[in-house]
Write an enzyme that holds these catalytic residues in place. Structure first.
Site, PDB file in Angstrom:
ATOM      1  N   ARG A 383       0.810  -1.395   0.265  1.00 24.98           N
ATOM      2  CA  ARG A 383       0.039  -0.003   0.039  1.00 24.98           C
ATOM      3  C   ARG A 383       0.804   1.167   0.044  1.00 24.98           C
ATOM      4  NH1 ARG A 383      -4.494  -1.753   4.509  1.00 24.98           N
ATOM      5  NH2 ARG A 383      -4.905  -3.837   3.593  1.00 24.98           N
ATOM      6  N   GLN A 401      -0.321  -9.735   5.875  1.00 31.15           N
ATOM      7  CA  GLN A 401      -1.618  -9.613   6.534  1.00 31.15           C
ATOM      8  C   GLN A 401      -2.121 -10.949   6.857  1.00 31.15           C
ATOM      9  OE1 GLN A 401      -4.772  -7.891   4.420  1.00 31.15           O
ATOM     10  NE2 GLN A 401      -5.326  -6.394   5.711  1.00 31.15           N
ATOM     11  N   ASP A 403      -4.724 -12.789   7.019  1.00 31.89           N
ATOM     12  CA  ASP A 403      -6.094 -12.616   6.564  1.00 31.89           C
ATOM     13  C   ASP A 403      -6.879 -13.964   6.581  1.00 31.89           C
ATOM     14  OD1 ASP A 403      -7.925 -11.003   5.412  1.00 31.89           O
ATOM     15  OD2 ASP A 403      -6.595 -10.443   3.638  1.00 31.89           O
ATOM     16  N   HIS A 405     -10.843 -15.509   4.900  1.00 29.20           N
ATOM     17  CA  HIS A 405     -12.089 -15.271   4.597  1.00 29.20           C
ATOM     18  C   HIS A 405     -12.937 -16.383   4.955  1.00 29.20           C
ATOM     19  CE1 HIS A 405      -9.973 -12.667   1.750  1.00 29.20           C
ATOM     20  NE2 HIS A 405     -10.724 -11.769   2.451  1.00 29.20           N
ATOM     21  N   LYS A 485     -18.849  -4.195  11.216  1.00 26.99           N
ATOM     22  CA  LYS A 485     -17.542  -4.721  11.808  1.00 26.99           C
ATOM     23  C   LYS A 485     -17.249  -4.792  13.482  1.00 26.99           C
ATOM     24  CE  LYS A 485     -14.853  -0.639  10.647  1.00 26.99           C
ATOM     25  NZ  LYS A 485     -13.585  -0.037  10.601  1.00 26.99           N
ATOM     26  N   HIS A 531     -14.694 -11.293   6.548  1.00 23.57           N
ATOM     27  CA  HIS A 531     -13.330 -11.253   6.495  1.00 23.57           C
ATOM     28  C   HIS A 531     -12.862 -10.968   7.988  1.00 23.57           C
ATOM     29  CE1 HIS A 531     -13.115  -8.805   2.370  1.00 23.57           C
ATOM     30  NE2 HIS A 531     -14.688  -8.620   2.763  1.00 23.57           N
TER      31      HIS A 531
HETATM   32 ZN   LIG Z   1     -10.662  -9.525   2.769  1.00 24.56          ZN
END
Ligand SMILES: [Zn+2]
Ligand SMILES: [Zn+2]
Length: 664
Positions: A383, A401, A403, A405, A485, A531
């Protein structure tokens, strides 16, 4: 006669034209003395504000105990600093903005000739003078055109620019929230505040007078582009802080000093964990020792996720621009993305893992029998952060990350979120973060998806938090435009809060990517998608750990777990044998065979924050023992090599925390 309704619901009749301060006095002189500002019908106002209007007015008097009081104090102190700078540097000074921030305040100045750190003491001295004067913060509501004439006549270009943007309501959304200094009233006026010789365009509120500032400190000067835009002039920003007592200020300064000593950039260099180079600004170079810590974290993470039923995947770093258009990232996020070309087609470097993960989902047909599918990816993302905000490992341009899902049936969302919450709890407590704050953010004004979807997703998050007995704060309207969230904030041993984990129920992606599964009825249905990240950025989490532990990692994470220290060269052979035994048992053990005295070796190992030092000489060689020195607990006496080995292995296995020193 006007009436006010107090927070406890009681009604009070007040005199015609009474100010908030008068009402406070009417309630009691104690309250009047402690009063800082007030909330009148939901709006923060000065104590000088007049209570008027039909029917009872809701009034809450704020004292220095109130949540908002510190930021009112700090913002007021910013005005005092501006007044002091004006006195010292004359009428040529131009003023930017001066808001309160998390731990203090700042003000941006354009001072001919610039400002330096060594200007701070005399600015502080001038401020102390203004505080002693007990100068009032006097509010004037004037027509926009009068305010503009006044500021323009004073050469205040930046203020005039702000005023024009405010009048035209063209402030960017973020700017409005963080920097708005004034807003036009319905009657076309804006408010100006006079303090000492300084007039500012400001909505307020402020303290009644400068005498109400008991303790303040200026901290640093830094360059700052006007409105954060590198094409605009560079101003000088002075940071400072203020507190309601000298003791609070003192404690804050001690914490700051500790934070400086624990700065992960400094410890990372001392312990040879990572480095940064101008050839890659914002891109961390992880050294061998840093990789040991990272890999231990990842190994632990992988084992937990495997046990929790996750599958791990890896998706590419560079993917076609069309994918990012489809996911919406191109539209909403492109300023922070890197682009390239592959075979003359536009491609982008991934800033997030989701779209790649969705392609994997779409690769096969799915049945309700597979649900829930928990798919994890330790994805390397890029980023483009602005160079001004880069900060060691805490703010980088490339990071991993943690991460995942989760694709599931809509009725499985709550149970899946419960599972994630349990995982988060386990991980944070393993690292020793016990003080965790949880926030639930709900549907914002601008959002996609139906009321029904939002209601279902939000109540699943709420239900999961309640089922786990977790207390949380609700941020109404603060969710992402596509998802309600849960956010996790962990507090480190210096009392600083870090946002790490997040759990979001995505209402957009399943539609955009036309995700389906075959249900029991043999028809195609839309799965729910969650997520979640727990550590957030692994690199940043390492930075947080370094500062939380002050570099004293628990044994399971320490890059070097023990060092063998022969008291003289005569015992190097035995020392090597000890090292090999322990190394062979899976411990990371070093040997210091240098010819310096053992005291110097101990000092070096202590600075390197090695948890165990094993001193060996004649007696130890004869008995097959080591003299154990624990960095935290001191001398532990003599132990057989095997006994030490077993104890150390047990400490690693249990991921036992070491005492986190309050000091450096
Ligand atoms: Zn995601
Ligand atoms: Zn102000």
């Amino acid at each position: 006669m006007p009436k006010v309704r107090l927070p406890d619901g009681s009604l009070l009749e007040v005199a015609e034209g009474a100010s908030v301060a008068d009402v406070a006095n009417q309630i009691g002189s104690r309250l009047a003395q402690a009063a800082v500002a007030a909330r009148l019908n939901g709006t923060l106002v000065d104590l000088s504000a007049v209570v008027s209007g039909e029917g009872p007015q809701d009034l809450e008097i704020l004292t220095d105990e109130s949540d908002e009081a510190l930021s009112i104090l700090r913002h007021s102190t910013a005005h005092v600093m501006a007044a002091a700078v004006r006195r010292l540097f004359g009428d040529g000074v131009k003023f930017g903005i001066g808001p309160a921030i998390a731990d203090g305040f700042y003000y941006d100045f354009d001072v001919p000739g610039g400002l330096r750190d060594d200007d701070l003491p005399r600015i502080e001295e001038e401020m102390a003078g203004i505080v002693a004067e007990k100068a009032p913060f006097q509010r004037r509501d004037v027509p926009v055109s009068d305010a503009e004439a006044l500021l323009d006549g004073d050469g205040q270009d930046y203020k005039v620019e702000l005023l024009r943007d405010i009048a035209a309501s063209t402030l960017a959304e973020g700017e409005e929230r963080e920097h708005a200094e004034a807003k036009p009233e319905a009657d076309g006026t804006v408010s100006l505040y006079d303090t000492a010789e300084f007039t500012d365009l400001c909505v307020g509120p402020h303290l009644p007078n400068t005498g109400r500032i008991p303790a303040f400190k200026l901290e640093s000067v830094a360059g700052s582009y006007w409105r954060g835009d590198e094409r605009r002039p560079m101003l000088q920003r002075i940071y400072g802080t203020a507190f309601f007592s000298k003791q609070d200020l003192q404690e804050h300064l001690v914490r700051l000093e500790l934070a400086k000593q624990r700065d992960h950039r400094r410890i990372g260099k001392d312990l040879d964990l990572f480095s940064f180079h101008e050839e890659g600004p914002g891109f961390a170079f992880m050294h061998h020792k840093g990789m040991i810590v990272l890999n231990e974290i990842l190994e632990y993470w992988r084992r937990l996720h495997r046990d929790a039923g996750y599958q791990e995947i890896r998706t590419p770093t560079v993917l076609s621009k069309t994918l990012w258009e489809r996911s919406g990232h191109y539209e909403n996020y492109r300023d922070a993305m890197y682009f390239t070309q592959v075979d003359e087609e536009p491609f982008a470097v991934k800033p997030m893992n989701c779209p790649g993960g969705l392609l994997v989902y779409l690769n096969t047909k799915h049945s309700y029998r597979e649900m829930p599918m928990r798919v994890a990816e330790l994805g390397l993302v890029h980023r483009h952060e602005k160079s001004g905000v880069l900060h060691g490992l805490m703010r980088v341009r490339q990071f991993t990350q943690d991460d995942a899902h989760i694709f599931c049936l809509p009725e499985q969302i709550q149970d899946e979120v419960v599972g994630v919450i349990r995982l988060v709890d386990e991980i944070y407590s393993t690292f020793g973060f016990e003080d965790v704050r949880v926030e639930l953010s709900t549907r914002p004004e601008k959002s996609i998806g139906s009321d029904e979807m939002w209601e279902h997703a939000t109540s699943a998050l709420r239900g999961a938090l309640n089922a786990c007995g977790i207390s949380y704060k609700v941020n109404e309207g603060d969710g992402a435009f596509y998802a309600p969230k849960i956010d996790y904030h962990i507090r480190d041993c210096l009392g600083r809060s870090w946002q790490c984990g997040t759990i979001q129920v995505d209402l957009a992606m399943p539609e955009r990517f036309d995700l389906t599964y075959v249900g029991q009825d043999n028809a195609e249905h839309r799965p729910a998608m969650i997520h979640r990240a727990i550590l957030g950025s692994i690199e940043r989490f390492l930075g947080i750990l370094i500062e939380h532990y002050g570099g004293d990692f628990p044994l399971w994470l320490a890059p070097v777990q023990a060092v063998v220290l022969p008291v003289s060269e005569k015992f190097t052979g035995y020392a090597r044998q000890v090292r090999e035994t322990l190394y062979g048992a899976g411990l990371r053990v070093a040997l210091d065979a240098s010819s310096v005295k053992v005291g110097a070796k101990i000092r070096k190992a202590t600075l390197q924050k090695v948890p165990y030092m094993l001193v060996v000489g004649g007696k130890e060689q004869e008995a097959g023992t080591v003299s154990v020195r624990d960095k935290a607990a001191g001398d532990l006496g003599v132990e057989s090599v095997e006994a030490f080995r077993d104890r150390a292995i047990e400490e690693v296995r249990a991921k036992r925390l070491r005492p986190v020193a309050e000091g450096p």
